[in-house]
Design a protein around this motif. Structure first.
Motif, PDB file in Angstrom:
ATOM      1  N   ALA A  55       0.832  -1.202   0.000  1.00  0.00           N
ATOM      2  CA  ALA A  55       0.000   0.000   0.000  1.00  0.00           C
ATOM      3  C   ALA A  55       0.866   1.252   0.000  1.00  0.00           C
ATOM      4  CB  ALA A  55      -0.923  -0.003   1.228  1.00  0.00           C
ATOM      5  N   TYR A  56       1.931   1.230   0.800  1.00  0.00           N
ATOM      6  CA  TYR A  56       2.869   2.353   0.846  1.00  0.00           C
ATOM      7  C   TYR A  56       3.524   2.539  -0.516  1.00  0.00           C
ATOM      8  CZ  TYR A  56       6.855   5.170   2.436  1.00  0.00           C
ATOM      9  OH  TYR A  56       7.789   6.158   2.592  1.00  0.00           O
ATOM     10  N   ALA A  57       4.007   1.432  -1.115  1.00  0.00           N
ATOM     11  CA  ALA A  57       4.705   1.515  -2.399  1.00  0.00           C
ATOM     12  C   ALA A  57       3.774   1.992  -3.507  1.00  0.00           C
ATOM     13  CB  ALA A  57       5.295   0.150  -2.754  1.00  0.00           C
ATOM     14  N   ALA A  58       2.532   1.490  -3.517  1.00  0.00           N
ATOM     15  CA  ALA A  58       1.580   1.902  -4.544  1.00  0.00           C
ATOM     16  C   ALA A  58       1.260   3.389  -4.442  1.00  0.00           C
ATOM     17  CB  ALA A  58       0.303   1.072  -4.424  1.00  0.00           C
ATOM     18  N   ALA A  59       1.134   3.882  -3.224  1.00  0.00           N
ATOM     19  CA  ALA A  59       0.852   5.304  -3.029  1.00  0.00           C
ATOM     20  C   ALA A  59       1.989   6.163  -3.584  1.00  0.00           C
ATOM     21  CB  ALA A  59       0.649   5.595  -1.532  1.00  0.00           C
ATOM     22  N   GLU A  60       3.226   5.725  -3.383  1.00  0.00           N
ATOM     23  CA  GLU A  60       4.369   6.462  -3.913  1.00  0.00           C
ATOM     24  C   GLU A  60       4.327   6.540  -5.431  1.00  0.00           C
ATOM     25  OE1 GLU A  60       8.257   6.332  -1.223  1.00  0.00           O
ATOM     26  OE2 GLU A  60       7.726   4.373  -2.027  1.00  0.00           O
ATOM     27  N   VAL A  61       4.057   5.418  -6.080  1.00  0.00           N
ATOM     28  CA  VAL A  61       4.057   5.376  -7.544  1.00  0.00           C
ATOM     29  C   VAL A  61       2.959   6.271  -8.114  1.00  0.00           C
ATOM     30  CG1 VAL A  61       3.622   3.887  -9.525  1.00  0.00           C
ATOM     31  CG2 VAL A  61       5.104   3.098  -7.689  1.00  0.00           C
ATOM     32  N   VAL A  62       1.756   6.180  -7.529  1.00  0.00           N
ATOM     33  CA  VAL A  62       0.625   6.941  -8.037  1.00  0.00           C
ATOM     34  C   VAL A  62       0.857   8.445  -7.899  1.00  0.00           C
ATOM     35  CG1 VAL A  62      -1.807   7.479  -7.610  1.00  0.00           C
ATOM     36  CG2 VAL A  62      -1.045   5.101  -7.658  1.00  0.00           C
ATOM     37  N   THR A  63       1.503   8.850  -6.816  1.00  0.00           N
ATOM     38  CA  THR A  63       1.661  10.274  -6.517  1.00  0.00           C
ATOM     39  C   THR A  63       2.876  10.900  -7.176  1.00  0.00           C
ATOM     40  OG1 THR A  63       0.760   9.700  -4.342  1.00  0.00           O
ATOM     41  CG2 THR A  63       1.532  11.934  -4.613  1.00  0.00           C
ATOM     42  N   ALA A  64       3.852  10.100  -7.578  1.00  0.00           N
ATOM     43  CA  ALA A  64       5.117  10.644  -8.070  1.00  0.00           C
ATOM     44  C   ALA A  64       4.940  11.535  -9.294  1.00  0.00           C
ATOM     45  CB  ALA A  64       6.091   9.514  -8.380  1.00  0.00           C
ATOM     46  N   LEU A  65       4.087  11.136 -10.246  1.00  0.00           N
ATOM     47  CA  LEU A  65       3.891  11.949 -11.450  1.00  0.00           C
ATOM     48  C   LEU A  65       3.302  13.314 -11.095  1.00  0.00           C
ATOM     49  CD1 LEU A  65       2.533   9.336 -14.011  1.00  0.00           C
ATOM     50  CD2 LEU A  65       4.788  10.389 -13.964  1.00  0.00           C
ATOM     51  N   PHE A  66       2.340  13.327 -10.199  1.00  0.00           N
ATOM     52  CA  PHE A  66       1.744  14.579  -9.742  1.00  0.00           C
ATOM     53  C   PHE A  66       2.805  15.450  -9.067  1.00  0.00           C
ATOM     54  CE2 PHE A  66      -0.989  16.872  -6.537  1.00  0.00           C
ATOM     55  CZ  PHE A  66      -1.599  17.715  -7.460  1.00  0.00           C
ATOM     56  N   GLY A  67       3.665  14.798  -8.273  1.00  0.00           N
ATOM     57  CA  GLY A  67       4.741  15.545  -7.628  1.00  0.00           C
ATOM     58  C   GLY A  67       5.723  16.124  -8.632  1.00  0.00           C
ATOM     59  N   GLY A  68       5.957  15.419  -9.741  1.00  0.00           N
ATOM     60  CA  GLY A  68       6.850  15.938 -10.763  1.00  0.00           C
ATOM     61  C   GLY A  68       6.307  17.187 -11.425  1.00  0.00           C
ATOM     62  N   VAL A  69       5.016  17.195 -11.722  1.00  0.00           N
ATOM     63  CA  VAL A  69       4.397  18.379 -12.320  1.00  0.00           C
ATOM     64  C   VAL A  69       4.478  19.557 -11.351  1.00  0.00           C
ATOM     65  CG1 VAL A  69       2.241  19.371 -13.164  1.00  0.00           C
ATOM     66  CG2 VAL A  69       2.863  17.033 -13.801  1.00  0.00           C
ATOM     67  N   LEU A  70       4.143  19.330 -10.086  1.00  0.00           N
ATOM     68  CA  LEU A  70       4.206  20.408  -9.100  1.00  0.00           C
ATOM     69  C   LEU A  70       5.637  20.912  -8.922  1.00  0.00           C
ATOM     70  CD1 LEU A  70       1.753  19.209  -6.290  1.00  0.00           C
ATOM     71  CD2 LEU A  70       1.424  21.058  -7.940  1.00  0.00           C
ATOM     72  N   GLY A  71       6.614  19.992  -8.998  1.00  0.00           N
ATOM     73  CA  GLY A  71       8.004  20.381  -8.804  1.00  0.00           C
ATOM     74  C   GLY A  71       8.543  21.298  -9.883  1.00  0.00           C
ATOM     75  N   ASP A  72       7.891  21.292 -11.054  1.00  0.00           N
ATOM     76  CA  ASP A  72       8.284  22.214 -12.119  1.00  0.00           C
ATOM     77  C   ASP A  72       7.377  23.436 -12.188  1.00  0.00           C
ATOM     78  OD1 ASP A  72      10.455  20.729 -12.988  1.00  0.00           O
ATOM     79  OD2 ASP A  72       9.263  19.522 -14.365  1.00  0.00           O
ATOM     80  N   ARG A  73       6.396  23.511 -11.292  1.00  0.00           N
ATOM     81  CA  ARG A  73       5.474  24.646 -11.275  1.00  0.00           C
ATOM     82  C   ARG A  73       5.711  25.572 -10.087  1.00  0.00           C
ATOM     83  NH1 ARG A  73      -0.070  24.692 -13.368  1.00  0.00           N
ATOM     84  NH2 ARG A  73      -0.218  23.344 -15.200  1.00  0.00           N
ATOM     85  N   VAL A  74       5.957  24.997  -8.927  1.00  0.00           N
ATOM     86  CA  VAL A  74       6.104  25.790  -7.703  1.00  0.00           C
ATOM     87  C   VAL A  74       7.530  25.640  -7.195  1.00  0.00           C
ATOM     88  CG1 VAL A  74       3.668  25.433  -7.146  1.00  0.00           C
ATOM     89  CG2 VAL A  74       5.379  23.903  -6.188  1.00  0.00           C
ATOM     90  N   PRO A  75       7.969  26.525  -6.297  1.00  0.00           N
ATOM     91  CA  PRO A  75       9.343  26.415  -5.779  1.00  0.00           C
ATOM     92  C   PRO A  75       9.616  25.043  -5.181  1.00  0.00           C
ATOM     93  CG  PRO A  75       8.390  28.535  -5.162  1.00  0.00           C
ATOM     94  CD  PRO A  75       7.281  27.720  -5.770  1.00  0.00           C
ATOM     95  N   ARG A  76      10.690  24.420  -5.618  1.00  0.00           N
ATOM     96  CA  ARG A  76      10.993  23.053  -5.179  1.00  0.00           C
ATOM     97  C   ARG A  76      11.313  22.993  -3.694  1.00  0.00           C
ATOM     98  NH1 ARG A  76      14.481  22.205 -10.681  1.00  0.00           N
ATOM     99  NH2 ARG A  76      12.734  21.578 -12.009  1.00  0.00           N
ATOM    100  N   GLN A  77      11.942  24.046  -3.186  1.00  0.00           N
ATOM    101  CA  GLN A  77      12.233  24.035  -1.755  1.00  0.00           C
ATOM    102  C   GLN A  77      10.946  24.045  -0.931  1.00  0.00           C
ATOM    103  OE1 GLN A  77      12.964  26.410  -3.914  1.00  0.00           O
ATOM    104  NE2 GLN A  77      12.890  28.475  -3.044  1.00  0.00           N
ATOM    105  N   LEU A  78       9.890  24.678  -1.469  1.00  0.00           N
ATOM    106  CA  LEU A  78       8.597  24.677  -0.786  1.00  0.00           C
ATOM    107  C   LEU A  78       7.983  23.279  -0.788  1.00  0.00           C
ATOM    108  CD1 LEU A  78       6.383  26.339   0.598  1.00  0.00           C
ATOM    109  CD2 LEU A  78       5.422  26.796  -1.677  1.00  0.00           C
ATOM    110  N   MET A  79       8.157  22.551  -1.895  1.00  0.00           N
ATOM    111  CA  MET A  79       7.668  21.168  -1.966  1.00  0.00           C
ATOM    112  C   MET A  79       8.338  20.318  -0.893  1.00  0.00           C
ATOM    113  SD  MET A  79       5.423  20.816  -4.426  1.00  0.00           S
ATOM    114  CE  MET A  79       5.463  19.050  -4.711  1.00  0.00           C
TER     115      MET A  79
END
Length: 421
Positions: A55-79
């Motif tokens: 469950a932990y591993a699946a949550a990481e995989v599902v969320t990683a793409l969303f995190g990548g988009v946010l990481g190129d939109r908002v300040p990475r240090q804030l992420m």
């Protein structure tokens, strides 16, 4: 270490970044040990533990793409700051549930999913941020030094996790992890890095994700080696997580499996130290050749009649994987557009780990059908062949490290443009 190898630490933002990620790595190594015993203490079986971890591993995989988009939109240090602070809270809640005696297996799974999502949101930003904290000429030693410090922290964390669980219980061990997340958040809050340079207005998040995939697709070496990583985790995850404890434990005793994992981690540390000094021009060629050494661990488990040869195979696996990872990180940092870097890392994370839960689930039944040693030989063959076959691609063989000369007065974050091999 020479001054050049430690030069990235002269830069305040790099010190804060590597300090936060190292502290997090220490805590993240404590939690799997504590979580395993927490599940068992609640009467859970090996299957229950597998479901919680999955469950932990699946949550990481599902969320990683969303995190990548946010990481190129908002300040990475804030992420990083927000993710660490939120993980500190979620782990503190889990610790309170365990210490207070209110935890249940479903609750552990739910909190694990929440924590996996929160952590995955920041992973692409964390990898991408290195480039913004040092001058271009120090990127190579920065990548190597960061990898070495995080790996060393994990070695310590695994040992500390076992001691804490034995001494004070799983709940208090997870409370220590919560504290490491809080300390990491403080480090990330102090980061002051240049803003990202973007090429025009942003589209929708889906459009941004498509741009990230097109950036991956235009680099042949990225596509091929992400595909190789998918095969690696599909086959090797179960070999280590399921078959290793059985094969080595039955042949040499349960303590021997812990020693083998220690040898694996020692290979990681030595590989990181080598990368501080050694930077071959054709880094992916060399890194991929050494990546083929990862076949040595399953091969030694299947064939070796003595424990020392198993330990040697484990060490070779860790050494080869760590050297490859440093050169792989450097290749991405040097050749991907800065404003797409987090999205590329998110595709790397998803492509690498999406098949791991499948491998963990299928290894037991398949190995039982064909024989444990026979399946370990298959795993070794797949890892070895898939690594070397990628060298048939010119993009993997010919990609060269840039190795720029540091110009006096250059500022962190001012890097050269990307180029496709």
């Amino acid at each position: 270490m020479r001054d050049e190898q430690l030069a990235p630490l002269r830069h305040r933002d790099f010190r804060l970044l590597v300090g936060g990620t190292t502290i997090s790595a220490l805590g993240n190594a404590i939690t799997p040990v504590a979580l395993a015993f927490a599940v068992l203490d609640l009467g859970g079986s090996a299957t229950d533990l597998g479901l919680v971890v999955a469950a932990y591993a699946a949550a990481e995989v599902v969320t990683a793409l969303f995190g990548g988009v946010l990481g190129d939109r908002v300040p990475r240090q804030l992420m990083l700051e927000g993710s660490s602070a939120a993980c500190a809270v979620s782990q503190a809640v889990l610790a309170v549930l365990l210490v207070g005696g209110w935890a249940t297996l479903p609750l552990l799974a739910v909190v694990g999913v929440v924590n996996g999502c929160l952590g995955a949101l920041a992973q692409p930003s964390s990898s991408a941020l290195t480039r913004q904290t040092v001058p271009e000429g120090l990127l190579a030693p920065a990548v190597a030094l960061r990898g070495l410090m995080q790996t060393s922290a994990m070695v310590v964390g695994y040992a500390v996790g076992g001691v804490l669980v034995a001494a004070v219980g799983a709940g208090w061990a997870i409370a220590v992890d919560a504290a490491t997340f809080a300390l990491a958040a403080v480090c990330f809050a102090g980061l002051r890095v240049p803003p990202l340079r973007t090429d025009g207005p942003r589209g929708s998040m889906l459009a941004d994700l498509g741009d990230g995939w097109r950036e991956v697709a235009r680099h042949s070496w990225l596509v091929l080696l992400i595909g190789q990583a998918l095969l690696y985790h599909l086959f090797y995850g179960g070999a280590q997580g399921v078959l290793g404890p059985i094969v080595v434990g039955e042949e040499f005793g349960r303590t021997a499996w812990g020693v083998a994992l220690g040898s694996l981690m020692a290979g990681f540390v030595v590989g990181g130290m080598v990368c501080l000094r050694w930077r071959p021009r054709r880094m992916l060629l060399v890194g991929t050749l050494l990546l083929s050494l990862t076949a040595a661990f399953p091969l030694s488990m299947a064939l070796s009649p003595t424990l020392p040869l198993v330990l040697l195979g484990a060490f070779a696996h860790g050494f080869g994987l760590q050297v490859f990872d440093v050169f792989w990180q450097l290749a991405i940092q040097e050749n991907v557009a800065e404003d797409k870097l987090a999205r590329v890392y998110s595709f790397d994370l998803v492509g690498s780990f999406v098949a791991r839960p499948v491998g963990l689930a299928l290894t037991g039944p398949v190995a039982a059908a064909v024989g444990l040693d026979a399946w370990l030989l298959v795993v070794a063959a797949v890892i070895w062949c898939s690594s070397l076959l990628t060298l048939l691609a010119p993009g993997v063989r010919r990609l060269e490290r840039r190795g720029p000369t540091l110009v006096a007065g250059s500022e962190p974050g001012h890097t050269a443009g990307h180029a496709s091999p």
